[in-house]
Design an enzyme around this catalytic site. Structure first.
Site, short mmCIF file in Angstrom:
data_model
loop_
_atom_site.label_atom_id
_atom_site.label_comp_id
_atom_site.label_asym_id
_atom_site.label_seq_id
_atom_site.Cartn_x
_atom_site.Cartn_y
_atom_site.Cartn_z
N SER A 147 14.72 -43.05 9.18
CA SER A 147 14.81 -44.60 9.46
C SER A 147 13.51 -44.90 9.76
CB SER A 147 15.59 -44.90 10.76
OG SER A 147 15.48 -46.03 11.33
N LYS A 171 16.33 -48.76 7.90
CA LYS A 171 15.51 -49.19 9.45
C LYS A 171 16.30 -49.68 10.13
CE LYS A 171 11.41 -52.07 10.13
NZ LYS A 171 10.69 -50.92 11.13
N ASN A 203 2.18 -44.82 14.46
CA ASN A 203 2.44 -46.09 14.28
C ASN A 203 3.47 -46.76 15.56
OD1 ASN A 203 5.78 -47.05 14.45
ND2 ASN A 203 5.91 -44.54 13.82
N LEU A 259 9.63 -51.52 15.71
CA LEU A 259 11.19 -51.92 15.14
C LEU A 259 11.50 -53.19 14.78
CD1 LEU A 259 12.88 -50.01 18.06
CD2 LEU A 259 12.69 -49.22 15.63
N ASN A 308 19.37 -45.45 17.88
CA ASN A 308 18.25 -45.13 18.38
C ASN A 308 18.00 -45.40 19.81
OD1 ASN A 308 15.57 -44.83 18.48
ND2 ASN A 308 14.91 -46.58 17.37
N CYS A 367 14.87 -46.77 22.09
CA CYS A 367 14.42 -48.14 22.60
C CYS A 367 14.33 -48.28 23.98
CB CYS A 367 15.58 -49.20 21.95
SG CYS A 367 15.84 -49.15 20.23
N LYS A 409 20.21 -40.63 17.99
CA LYS A 409 19.15 -40.27 17.47
C LYS A 409 18.16 -39.99 18.82
CE LYS A 409 14.97 -41.03 14.40
NZ LYS A 409 14.62 -41.73 13.33
N ILE A 443 13.69 -34.92 15.41
CA ILE A 443 13.30 -35.65 16.45
C ILE A 443 12.77 -37.08 15.95
CG2 ILE A 443 12.68 -33.78 17.70
CD1 ILE A 443 9.70 -34.24 16.85
N THR A 458 7.64 -39.43 6.99
CA THR A 458 6.09 -39.68 6.79
C THR A 458 6.10 -39.48 5.21
OG1 THR A 458 5.57 -39.51 9.00
CG2 THR A 458 3.72 -39.32 7.29
#
Length: 305
Positions: free
Chosen positions: A23, A47, A71, A75, A128, A131, A166, A192, A267
């Protein structure tokens, strides 16, 4: 020898092979479709999407590091309405299962997205939990097992699709987090997410990222990710999806042998858009060269010297 089977099952969803996208590194495949046939992938992981548009963090929000990158995108996303109308509509053109990554600042925000996705073609939902929970002073949902369990239960109660939690690596005991997810209804876990890191510009004596810190990804994190995936695969019975620095078929095979049932490429997509296909082909060649008929034979097959 006939071609080996690369099929794997993730929470009742059959993937043609175990390779998917991470993602945030592949959009929803729209900008990658001219470089890679999305039908070759095991799954497309989108995403992160929230219940309303997120602007993300101020720039600069990406910088390179040795063997990786940092990065702090924050989000950024257009919100669930645009996502369903644009991204899900695009992905209907492909037979590849879609895994939608869901983000939120509160439990209610997660649930709003999950409910909107109920009637879509999403095969699985990846939640996710890295967050920041605004009601808990910004602590990530995935940094406290009780908080992780609470959001997992709430999402599971509303979701029409199987859910993948995740996990954040920025914890003391990743296996404890995986067990908390499993105990509260998660159908799978993925890990991870990025590791928290920083860079400083010594000439200007300023932070390289406007956010000061960012998520470290790329080959630099692979040994940490591999160890955490191994720990979680031994701690839970639900499927584990491994990611973190996967750039070659050999990398992906390490994660599978450690116990991952699926692997995600992140990546590497930035500098080689078709990396996923190359990795799929490399895994197949490994199976052929070693006389293995079914990829499931190697999952979790690591042994001591």
């Amino acid at each position: 020898m006939s071609k080996p089977s690369l099929r794997v099952d993730i929470a009742g969803v059959t993937l043609k092979n175990p390779v998917m996208t991470c993602s945030g590194t592949f959009g929803s495949g729209i900008e990658y479709a001219e470089f890679v046939d999305l039908n070759r992938l095991g799954a497309v992981v989108t995403k992160g999407v929230a219940d309303h548009p997120w602007a993300g963090n101020p720039t600069p929000r990406i910088c390179e590091t040795a063997s990786g990158m940092l990065n702090a995108i924050g989000l950024q996303n257009p919100g669930i309405d645009v996502f369903i109308e644009r991204d899900m509509a695009f992905l209907k053109n492909y037979e590849t299962p879609v895994i939608v990554n869901v983000c939120g600042h509160t439990e209610e925000e997660y649930l709003a997205v999950v409910e909107r996705l109920a009637d879509t073609d999403a095969a699985l939902l990846e939640i996710n939990v890295s967050c920041p929970n605004v009601r808990e002073g910004g602590m990530a949902f995935g940094q406290d097992p009780a908080m992780l369990g609470r959001v997992t239960r709430a999402v599971k109660a509303k979701a029409k699709q199987p859910i993948i939690i995740k996990l954040s690596p920025n914890v003391t005991n990743i296996a404890e987090m995986a067990r908390a997810a499993e105990a509260n209804g998660a159908d799978a876990v993925s890990l991870i997410n990025t590791l928290l890191g920083m860079r400083i510009d010594i000439r200007r004596r300023t932070f390289m990222l406007a956010n000061r810190t960012g998520g470290l990804s790329g080959p630099a994190v692979k040994p940490v990710a591999l160890r955490m995936v191994y720990d979680c695969a031994r701690a839970v019975k639900i499927p584990v999806i491994g990611m973190g620095g996967i750039a070659t078929a050999e990398d992906a095979l390490e994660f599978l042998i450690a116990g991952a049932r699926g692997v995600a490429v992140g990546t590497a997509n930035f500098y080689e858009p078709a990396a996923t296909v190359r990795i799929i082909e490399g895994i197949e060649k490994y199976l052929i060269d070693n006389g293995i008929d079914d990829i499931n034979e190697i999952i979790g097959s690591v042994r001591d010297l």
